[in-house]
Enzyme design. Structure first.
Site, PDB file in Angstrom:
ATOM      1  N   ARG A 100      39.825  35.861  42.201  1.00 40.18           N
ATOM      2  CA  ARG A 100      39.290  35.876  40.834  1.00 40.18           C
ATOM      3  C   ARG A 100      38.596  34.561  40.496  1.00 40.18           C
ATOM      4  O   ARG A 100      37.541  34.546  39.843  1.00 40.18           O
ATOM      5  CB  ARG A 100      40.431  36.163  39.847  1.00 40.18           C
ATOM      6  CG  ARG A 100      39.985  36.248  38.385  1.00 40.18           C
ATOM      7  CD  ARG A 100      41.088  36.784  37.494  1.00 40.18           C
ATOM      8  NE  ARG A 100      40.764  36.592  36.094  1.00 40.18           N
ATOM      9  CZ  ARG A 100      41.423  35.783  35.277  1.00 40.18           C
ATOM     10  NH1 ARG A 100      42.477  35.109  35.719  1.00 40.18           N
ATOM     11  NH2 ARG A 100      41.047  35.646  34.009  1.00 40.18           N
ATOM     12  N   HIS A 104      34.727  34.514  39.449  1.00 39.44           N
ATOM     13  CA  HIS A 104      34.275  34.052  38.133  1.00 39.44           C
ATOM     14  C   HIS A 104      33.438  32.784  38.239  1.00 39.44           C
ATOM     15  O   HIS A 104      32.544  32.557  37.410  1.00 39.44           O
ATOM     16  CB  HIS A 104      35.475  33.824  37.220  1.00 39.44           C
ATOM     17  CG  HIS A 104      36.065  35.098  36.705  1.00 39.44           C
ATOM     18  ND1 HIS A 104      36.601  35.226  35.431  1.00 39.44           N
ATOM     19  CD2 HIS A 104      36.207  36.318  37.273  1.00 39.44           C
ATOM     20  CE1 HIS A 104      37.039  36.459  35.248  1.00 39.44           C
ATOM     21  NE2 HIS A 104      36.807  37.141  36.368  1.00 39.44           N
ATOM     22  N   TRP A 247      46.272  47.502  39.040  1.00 39.41           N
ATOM     23  CA  TRP A 247      45.399  48.658  39.219  1.00 39.41           C
ATOM     24  C   TRP A 247      45.937  49.591  40.300  1.00 39.41           C
ATOM     25  O   TRP A 247      45.671  50.785  40.269  1.00 39.41           O
ATOM     26  CB  TRP A 247      43.997  48.202  39.633  1.00 39.41           C
ATOM     27  CG  TRP A 247      43.179  47.545  38.576  1.00 39.41           C
ATOM     28  CD1 TRP A 247      42.283  48.158  37.721  1.00 39.41           C
ATOM     29  CD2 TRP A 247      43.135  46.146  38.258  1.00 39.41           C
ATOM     30  NE1 TRP A 247      41.700  47.219  36.906  1.00 39.41           N
ATOM     31  CE2 TRP A 247      42.195  45.974  37.214  1.00 39.41           C
ATOM     32  CE3 TRP A 247      43.788  45.018  38.766  1.00 39.41           C
ATOM     33  CZ2 TRP A 247      41.897  44.728  36.670  1.00 39.41           C
ATOM     34  CZ3 TRP A 247      43.498  43.781  38.217  1.00 39.41           C
ATOM     35  CH2 TRP A 247      42.566  43.635  37.182  1.00 39.41           C
TER      36      TRP A 247
END
Length: 333
Positions: A100, A104, A247
Protein backbone atom coordinates in the site's frame (compact mmCIF):
# COMPACT_ATOMS: atom_id res chain seq x y z
CA UNK A 1 40.52 -0.87 -25.62
CA UNK A 2 42.77 -3.79 -24.72
CA UNK A 3 44.74 -1.61 -22.33
CA UNK A 4 41.49 -0.56 -20.63
CA UNK A 5 40.38 -4.15 -20.14
CA UNK A 6 43.82 -5.15 -18.83
CA UNK A 7 43.67 -2.31 -16.32
CA UNK A 8 40.21 -3.41 -15.21
CA UNK A 9 41.36 -6.98 -14.70
CA UNK A 10 44.30 -5.77 -12.63
CA UNK A 11 41.99 -3.56 -10.57
CA UNK A 12 39.81 -6.52 -9.66
CA UNK A 13 42.61 -9.06 -9.15
CA UNK A 14 42.38 -9.24 -5.37
CA UNK A 15 39.34 -9.06 -3.09
CA UNK A 16 39.00 -5.64 -1.47
CA UNK A 17 36.26 -3.91 0.50
CA UNK A 18 33.66 -2.25 -1.70
CA UNK A 19 34.90 1.33 -1.36
CA UNK A 20 38.55 0.31 -1.83
CA UNK A 21 37.60 -1.62 -4.97
CA UNK A 22 35.68 1.36 -6.28
CA UNK A 23 38.62 3.74 -5.62
CA UNK A 24 41.06 1.39 -7.32
CA UNK A 25 38.70 0.91 -10.24
CA UNK A 26 38.36 4.65 -10.77
CA UNK A 27 42.14 5.14 -10.60
CA UNK A 28 42.74 2.33 -13.11
CA UNK A 29 39.94 3.59 -15.33
CA UNK A 30 41.44 7.08 -15.42
CA UNK A 31 44.90 5.78 -16.33
CA UNK A 32 43.61 3.37 -18.94
CA UNK A 33 41.34 5.98 -20.51
CA UNK A 34 44.26 8.43 -20.74
CA UNK A 35 46.33 5.77 -22.49
CA UNK A 36 43.49 4.95 -24.86
CA UNK A 37 43.18 8.62 -25.84
CA UNK A 38 46.81 8.58 -26.99
CA UNK A 39 46.04 6.09 -29.76
CA UNK A 40 46.65 7.67 -33.16
CA UNK A 41 43.31 8.80 -34.70
CA UNK A 42 44.27 7.37 -38.12
CA UNK A 43 44.51 3.88 -36.63
CA UNK A 44 40.86 4.02 -35.75
CA UNK A 45 39.87 5.81 -38.92
CA UNK A 46 41.46 3.17 -41.14
CA UNK A 47 40.31 0.10 -39.22
CA UNK A 48 36.52 -0.42 -38.77
CA UNK A 49 37.19 -3.21 -36.29
CA UNK A 50 38.97 -0.73 -34.06
CA UNK A 51 35.81 1.39 -34.06
CA UNK A 52 33.67 -1.62 -33.12
CA UNK A 53 36.15 -2.62 -30.45
CA UNK A 54 36.27 0.89 -29.03
CA UNK A 55 32.47 1.08 -28.81
CA UNK A 56 32.32 -2.34 -27.14
CA UNK A 57 34.97 -1.21 -24.68
CA UNK A 58 33.02 1.91 -23.77
CA UNK A 59 29.88 -0.19 -23.24
CA UNK A 60 31.81 -2.59 -21.04
CA UNK A 61 33.24 0.28 -19.02
CA UNK A 62 29.78 1.72 -18.44
CA UNK A 63 28.54 -1.67 -17.27
CA UNK A 64 31.51 -1.96 -14.94
CA UNK A 65 30.92 1.53 -13.60
CA UNK A 66 27.27 0.71 -12.86
CA UNK A 67 28.29 -2.55 -11.17
CA UNK A 68 30.74 -0.80 -8.87
CA UNK A 69 28.61 2.23 -8.02
CA UNK A 70 24.92 1.22 -7.86
CA UNK A 71 23.38 0.32 -4.50
CA UNK A 72 23.22 -3.32 -3.50
CA UNK A 73 19.49 -3.69 -4.09
CA UNK A 74 19.66 -7.45 -3.53
CA UNK A 75 20.97 -6.88 0.00
CA UNK A 76 18.32 -4.23 0.68
CA UNK A 77 15.63 -6.56 -0.61
CA UNK A 78 16.85 -9.32 1.69
CA UNK A 79 16.73 -6.98 4.71
CA UNK A 80 13.19 -5.89 3.83
CA UNK A 81 12.04 -9.51 3.45
CA UNK A 82 13.25 -10.23 6.97
CA UNK A 83 10.92 -7.54 8.33
CA UNK A 84 7.71 -8.87 6.80
CA UNK A 85 6.55 -11.58 9.21
CA UNK A 86 5.15 -10.30 12.50
CA UNK A 87 2.34 -12.21 14.18
CA UNK A 88 1.48 -9.21 16.33
CA UNK A 89 0.49 -7.12 13.31
CA UNK A 90 -2.83 -7.60 11.51
CA UNK A 91 -2.80 -11.01 9.80
CA UNK A 92 0.80 -11.79 10.67
CA UNK A 93 2.58 -9.79 7.97
CA UNK A 94 3.62 -6.23 7.20
CA UNK A 95 3.56 -7.19 3.52
CA UNK A 96 0.17 -5.68 2.63
CA UNK A 97 0.89 -2.30 4.23
CA UNK A 98 4.23 -2.10 2.39
CA UNK A 99 2.44 -2.77 -0.89
CA UNK A 100 0.00 0.00 0.00
CA UNK A 101 2.88 2.38 0.76
CA UNK A 102 4.50 1.77 -2.63
CA UNK A 103 1.11 2.02 -4.36
CA UNK A 104 0.12 5.32 -2.74
CA UNK A 105 3.59 6.77 -3.15
CA UNK A 106 3.37 6.15 -6.91
CA UNK A 107 -0.35 6.78 -7.34
CA UNK A 108 -0.02 10.57 -7.49
CA UNK A 109 1.33 10.65 -11.04
CA UNK A 110 -0.30 12.80 -13.72
CA UNK A 111 0.37 12.38 -17.44
CA UNK A 112 -0.89 15.91 -17.99
CA UNK A 113 1.80 17.84 -16.13
CA UNK A 114 4.27 14.98 -15.49
CA UNK A 115 4.22 15.55 -11.73
CA UNK A 116 3.92 13.01 -8.93
CA UNK A 117 4.83 9.36 -9.17
CA UNK A 118 7.12 7.03 -7.26
CA UNK A 119 10.13 9.37 -7.15
CA UNK A 120 10.31 12.15 -4.59
CA UNK A 121 8.91 10.52 -1.43
CA UNK A 122 6.63 13.46 -0.67
CA UNK A 123 4.99 11.47 2.12
CA UNK A 124 7.91 12.47 4.36
CA UNK A 125 6.10 15.78 4.87
CA UNK A 126 2.81 16.46 6.60
CA UNK A 127 0.85 17.55 3.53
CA UNK A 128 1.12 14.23 1.68
CA UNK A 129 1.30 12.07 4.80
CA UNK A 130 -1.87 13.76 6.07
CA UNK A 131 -3.93 12.89 3.00
CA UNK A 132 -6.87 10.81 4.28
CA UNK A 133 -6.03 8.08 1.78
CA UNK A 134 -2.59 7.69 3.40
CA UNK A 135 -3.84 7.15 6.96
CA UNK A 136 -1.93 4.35 8.66
CA UNK A 137 1.04 4.39 6.30
CA UNK A 138 3.19 5.83 9.07
CA UNK A 139 3.43 2.17 10.19
CA UNK A 140 5.09 1.19 6.90
CA UNK A 141 7.34 4.24 6.75
CA UNK A 142 8.49 3.70 10.33
CA UNK A 143 9.18 0.03 9.67
CA UNK A 144 11.55 0.99 6.85
CA UNK A 145 13.49 3.66 8.76
CA UNK A 146 16.17 1.18 9.94
CA UNK A 147 16.65 0.15 6.30
CA UNK A 148 17.16 3.78 5.30
CA UNK A 149 19.63 4.25 8.17
CA UNK A 150 21.59 1.20 7.04
CA UNK A 151 21.67 2.38 3.41
CA UNK A 152 21.81 6.20 3.72
CA UNK A 153 22.81 6.76 0.09
CA UNK A 154 19.65 5.07 -1.19
CA UNK A 155 16.63 7.35 -1.56
CA UNK A 156 13.47 6.94 0.48
CA UNK A 157 11.52 6.60 -2.74
CA UNK A 158 13.70 3.70 -3.88
CA UNK A 159 13.36 1.96 -0.51
CA UNK A 160 9.58 2.43 -0.37
CA UNK A 161 9.22 1.19 -3.95
CA UNK A 162 11.51 -1.80 -3.43
CA UNK A 163 9.57 -2.67 -0.26
CA UNK A 164 6.39 -2.98 -2.32
CA UNK A 165 8.12 -5.19 -4.88
CA UNK A 166 9.64 -7.37 -2.17
CA UNK A 167 6.36 -7.80 -0.33
CA UNK A 168 4.48 -8.79 -3.48
CA UNK A 169 7.08 -11.37 -4.44
CA UNK A 170 7.18 -12.81 -0.93
CA UNK A 171 3.39 -13.11 -0.75
CA UNK A 172 2.79 -14.59 -4.21
CA UNK A 173 3.25 -18.32 -4.90
CA UNK A 174 2.33 -17.98 -8.58
CA UNK A 175 5.42 -18.04 -10.80
CA UNK A 176 3.70 -15.86 -13.41
CA UNK A 177 4.22 -12.82 -11.22
CA UNK A 178 7.31 -11.36 -12.88
CA UNK A 179 8.17 -7.91 -11.56
CA UNK A 180 11.08 -5.77 -12.68
CA UNK A 181 12.31 -3.25 -10.10
CA UNK A 182 14.36 -0.36 -11.46
CA UNK A 183 16.26 1.80 -8.97
CA UNK A 184 17.72 5.27 -9.08
CA UNK A 185 14.89 7.48 -7.82
CA UNK A 186 15.75 10.83 -6.28
CA UNK A 187 13.93 12.33 -3.30
CA UNK A 188 12.49 15.82 -3.24
CA UNK A 189 14.56 18.35 -1.32
CA UNK A 190 11.47 20.27 -0.15
CA UNK A 191 7.79 19.54 0.36
CA UNK A 192 6.78 22.14 -2.22
CA UNK A 193 8.28 19.97 -4.97
CA UNK A 194 5.61 17.33 -4.34
CA UNK A 195 2.34 16.87 -6.23
CA UNK A 196 -0.92 18.58 -5.37
CA UNK A 197 -3.07 16.80 -2.80
CA UNK A 198 -6.15 14.69 -3.45
CA UNK A 199 -4.94 12.56 -6.35
CA UNK A 200 -5.48 9.14 -4.75
CA UNK A 201 -8.72 7.17 -5.21
CA UNK A 202 -11.69 7.73 -2.91
CA UNK A 203 -12.95 4.25 -2.06
CA UNK A 204 -16.48 5.52 -1.40
CA UNK A 205 -17.05 6.51 -5.01
CA UNK A 206 -17.84 4.70 -8.25
CA UNK A 207 -16.53 3.85 -11.73
CA UNK A 208 -16.41 7.40 -13.11
CA UNK A 209 -14.17 8.50 -10.25
CA UNK A 210 -12.00 5.40 -10.60
CA UNK A 211 -11.48 6.10 -14.29
CA UNK A 212 -10.73 9.78 -13.66
CA UNK A 213 -7.97 8.85 -11.21
CA UNK A 214 -6.41 6.08 -13.28
CA UNK A 215 -6.79 7.73 -16.69
CA UNK A 216 -4.86 10.66 -15.20
CA UNK A 217 -1.99 8.21 -14.65
CA UNK A 218 -2.29 6.80 -18.19
CA UNK A 219 -3.98 3.47 -17.37
CA UNK A 220 -6.59 1.59 -19.40
CA UNK A 221 -9.71 -0.13 -18.06
CA UNK A 222 -7.90 -3.48 -18.13
CA UNK A 223 -5.00 -2.07 -16.13
CA UNK A 224 -7.40 -0.52 -13.61
CA UNK A 225 -8.98 -3.91 -12.98
CA UNK A 226 -5.61 -5.68 -12.82
CA UNK A 227 -4.26 -3.26 -10.22
CA UNK A 228 -7.48 -3.56 -8.22
CA UNK A 229 -6.55 -7.20 -7.75
CA UNK A 230 -4.01 -6.08 -5.14
CA UNK A 231 -7.01 -5.93 -2.80
CA UNK A 232 -6.50 -9.66 -2.41
CA UNK A 233 -4.05 -8.41 0.23
CA UNK A 234 -4.62 -6.72 3.55
CA UNK A 235 -7.65 -5.30 5.29
CA UNK A 236 -9.33 -1.99 6.10
CA UNK A 237 -9.21 -0.41 9.57
CA UNK A 238 -11.81 1.84 11.16
CA UNK A 239 -9.09 4.07 12.63
CA UNK A 240 -7.54 4.63 9.18
CA UNK A 241 -9.91 4.58 6.22
CA UNK A 242 -13.03 4.16 8.35
CA UNK A 243 -13.89 0.92 6.57
CA UNK A 244 -13.53 -2.45 8.25
CA UNK A 245 -12.42 -5.96 7.31
CA UNK A 246 -10.43 -7.99 4.75
CA UNK A 247 -11.39 -8.50 1.13
CA UNK A 248 -10.39 -12.17 1.04
CA UNK A 249 -9.88 -15.21 3.26
CA UNK A 250 -6.14 -15.13 2.48
CA UNK A 251 -5.12 -11.51 3.08
CA UNK A 252 -1.39 -12.25 3.02
CA UNK A 253 -1.41 -14.14 -0.29
CA UNK A 254 -1.55 -12.48 -3.70
CA UNK A 255 -3.92 -14.56 -5.81
CA UNK A 256 -7.04 -14.12 -7.94
CA UNK A 257 -9.30 -14.88 -4.96
CA UNK A 258 -10.44 -11.24 -4.90
CA UNK A 259 -11.97 -11.63 -8.36
CA UNK A 260 -13.43 -15.04 -7.60
CA UNK A 261 -15.17 -13.72 -4.50
CA UNK A 262 -16.61 -10.74 -6.38
CA UNK A 263 -18.66 -13.21 -8.43
CA UNK A 264 -19.08 -16.24 -6.15
CA UNK A 265 -20.34 -14.35 -3.10
CA UNK A 266 -23.52 -12.36 -2.73
CA UNK A 267 -22.61 -8.85 -1.58
CA UNK A 268 -25.04 -6.87 0.52
CA UNK A 269 -24.82 -3.45 2.20
CA UNK A 270 -23.29 -3.71 5.68
CA UNK A 271 -25.58 -2.50 8.46
CA UNK A 272 -23.42 -0.48 10.83
CA UNK A 273 -22.54 3.05 11.89
CA UNK A 274 -19.52 3.32 9.59
CA UNK A 275 -19.25 4.42 5.95
CA UNK A 276 -21.11 2.51 3.27
CA UNK A 277 -19.50 -0.78 2.33
CA UNK A 278 -20.55 -4.26 1.30
CA UNK A 279 -20.25 -7.52 3.21
CA UNK A 280 -20.59 -11.10 2.00
CA UNK A 281 -23.96 -12.59 2.82
CA UNK A 282 -22.64 -16.09 3.57
CA UNK A 283 -20.70 -15.37 6.78
CA UNK A 284 -20.36 -11.57 6.88
CA UNK A 285 -16.60 -11.72 7.51
CA UNK A 286 -15.45 -10.17 4.24
CA UNK A 287 -15.98 -6.74 2.73
CA UNK A 288 -15.92 -4.90 -0.57
CA UNK A 289 -15.75 -1.16 -1.12
CA UNK A 290 -17.84 0.77 -3.66
CA UNK A 291 -14.72 1.01 -5.87
CA UNK A 292 -14.45 -2.79 -5.69
CA UNK A 293 -18.07 -3.61 -6.40
CA UNK A 294 -18.14 -1.29 -9.40
CA UNK A 295 -15.90 -3.84 -11.14
CA UNK A 296 -18.98 -6.07 -11.23
CA UNK A 297 -21.52 -3.35 -11.98
CA UNK A 298 -19.64 -1.64 -14.82
CA UNK A 299 -19.76 -3.81 -17.98
CA UNK A 300 -16.35 -2.68 -19.30
CA UNK A 301 -14.68 -3.40 -15.97
CA UNK A 302 -16.67 -6.61 -15.48
CA UNK A 303 -15.34 -8.39 -18.57
CA UNK A 304 -11.78 -8.11 -17.27
CA UNK A 305 -12.72 -9.05 -13.71
CA UNK A 306 -14.40 -12.20 -15.06
CA UNK A 307 -11.30 -13.05 -17.09
CA UNK A 308 -9.07 -12.77 -14.01
CA UNK A 309 -11.51 -14.77 -11.87
CA UNK A 310 -11.21 -17.64 -14.35
CA UNK A 311 -7.49 -17.38 -15.09
CA UNK A 312 -5.04 -16.58 -12.29
CA UNK A 313 -2.00 -16.87 -14.57
CA UNK A 314 -3.43 -14.20 -16.85
CA UNK A 315 -4.10 -11.96 -13.87
CA UNK A 316 -0.51 -12.33 -12.66
CA UNK A 317 0.92 -11.47 -16.06
CA UNK A 318 -1.29 -8.40 -16.48
CA UNK A 319 -0.82 -7.29 -12.89
CA UNK A 320 2.97 -7.53 -13.25
CA UNK A 321 2.95 -5.20 -16.26
CA UNK A 322 0.54 -2.74 -14.64
CA UNK A 323 2.51 -2.69 -11.37
CA UNK A 324 5.79 -1.97 -13.15
CA UNK A 325 4.09 0.81 -15.09
CA UNK A 326 2.66 2.30 -11.88
CA UNK A 327 6.05 2.32 -10.20
CA UNK A 328 7.92 3.72 -13.21
CA UNK A 329 5.45 6.41 -14.29
CA UNK A 330 7.31 9.70 -14.46
CA UNK A 331 10.57 8.10 -13.40
CA UNK A 332 13.63 7.61 -15.61
CA UNK A 333 16.85 6.32 -14.09
Amino acid sequence: VDSILVALRKADATPLPMFARLAKFRKSFSAAFKEAKSLRPKMIKNDPMMVVGALAGVGGLYGAYVYFTQPDYAAIKKDIAELLDNFDYDDGSYGPVLVRLAWHNAGTYSVFDKTGGSAGAAMRWAAEAGDDANAGLDVARGLLEPIKAKYPDVSYSDIWTLAGYTALEQMCPNENLKLNFVGGRKDYAEAKEGPVQGRLPDAARGPDHLRAVFYRMGFSDKEIVALSGAHALGRCHTDRSGFKGPWTYGPTTLSNEYFKLLFSEKWIPKKWDGPFQYENASDKTLMMLPTDYCLVEDPDFKKYAEMYAKDEDLFMKDFSKAWDKLQNNGFTC
